[in-house]
Write a protein that holds these residues in place. Sequence first.
Motif, PDB file in Angstrom:
ATOM      1  N   TYR A  35       0.850  -1.177   0.000  1.00 57.59           N
ATOM      2  CA  TYR A  35       0.000   0.000   0.000  1.00 57.59           C
ATOM      3  C   TYR A  35       0.892   1.235   0.000  1.00 57.59           C
ATOM      4  N   ARG A  37       0.819   5.642   0.904  1.00 59.39           N
ATOM      5  CA  ARG A  37       0.128   6.858   1.322  1.00 59.39           C
ATOM      6  C   ARG A  37       0.947   8.041   0.839  1.00 59.39           C
ATOM      7  N   LYS A  41      -2.814  11.839   2.145  1.00 62.57           N
ATOM      8  CA  LYS A  41      -4.073  11.355   1.581  1.00 62.57           C
ATOM      9  C   LYS A  41      -4.358   9.950   2.091  1.00 62.57           C
ATOM     10  N   GLU A  42      -5.380   9.307   1.527  1.00 63.44           N
ATOM     11  CA  GLU A  42      -5.722   7.982   2.015  1.00 63.44           C
ATOM     12  C   GLU A  42      -4.663   6.971   1.603  1.00 63.44           C
ATOM     13  N   ILE A  43      -4.617   5.894   2.362  1.00 60.42           N
ATOM     14  CA  ILE A  43      -3.715   4.795   2.060  1.00 60.42           C
ATOM     15  C   ILE A  43      -4.333   4.004   0.915  1.00 60.42           C
ATOM     16  N   LYS A  44      -3.550   3.832  -0.153  1.00 66.68           N
ATOM     17  CA  LYS A  44      -4.103   3.180  -1.344  1.00 66.68           C
ATOM     18  C   LYS A  44      -3.410   1.865  -1.638  1.00 66.68           C
TER      19      LYS A  44
ATOM     20  N   SER B 107      -9.364   8.441   4.646  1.00 65.63           N
ATOM     21  CA  SER B 107      -8.235   9.368   4.565  1.00 65.63           C
ATOM     22  C   SER B 107      -7.584   9.647   5.912  1.00 65.63           C
TER      23      SER B 107
END
Lengths: 111, 115
Positions: A35, A37, A41-44, B107
Motif C-alpha cells: 500500500y 500513502r 491522503k488515504e492509504i491506497k 483518509s
Amino acid sequence: EAGVTQFPSHSVIEKGQTVTLRCDPISGHDNLYWYRRVMGKEIKFLLHFVKESKQDESGMPNNRFLAERTGGTYSTLKVQPAELEDSGVYFCASRQGTGYTFGSGTRLTVV
Amino acid sequence: AQSVTQLDSQVPVFEEAPVELRCNYSSSVSVYLFWYVQYPNQGLQLLLKYLSGSTLVESINGFEAEFNKSQTSFHLRKPSVHISDTAEYFCAVTIISGSARQLTFGSGTQLTVLP
C-alpha cells in the motif's frame, strides 16, 4: 512471532534514481500486500501477492513500479526511475485469514 | 467498488473528554470493517474489527465501535481519552467474498489529545 519487517525505514533519493523497498512478511502468511500513502491522503492499495504470484496489481501507478516476491517469501518493490510524485510512505502487510499485520512502512522522499 | 469516508481530518479534544471519530462506508456487497491506529513514527496497528456477530466491538484500551448497517457507519468512540491516544486513526473495509481481501482505507483522522 516476528512481525512484518520493512526496510529501509527512510530513503531519500534524487529524481531519476532507482530505489528498492523490501518487505519480510510473517512466516507462513501466503498473502502479501503493498500500500502507499501520498502526502497525507488515504492509504491506497498497490498490489497483492499470493505466495509468489501476483494476484492483483491494479493499484500499481505505472510501469516504473515493479514488485516481486521471490519464492513466496520476502517481497521487493522497485521504483525506476523515481519521480517527485512517488514520494510517500509505502506500507507492506501480510495476512492470514482476516488478520492483517502491517509493517512500519518506508518513507520515500524523491528530491 | 468500496469507499470509506472519514468526515473529520482533525479532532482536537481535551484529556478525559469523550471522543467520536466518524466513519461511513459504501459497498454493494457485505464487508468486514476495521479501525487502525498509527502512533507517531510507528506503523499501522489494528485497533479493532467487526467481522460478524455483536455489532459493538471493543479494543483492549477502551475504544469501541458500533457497526450500523442501515447507516453504513462504523464510528469509533472512547468515553475518556488520554494523552497517549494522540495518533492518526484509519477506518478500513474489505469485502467478505473472494480471497483478495484488499483493504480500502479512509483518509484518516488525526486525534490530538490536549492536556
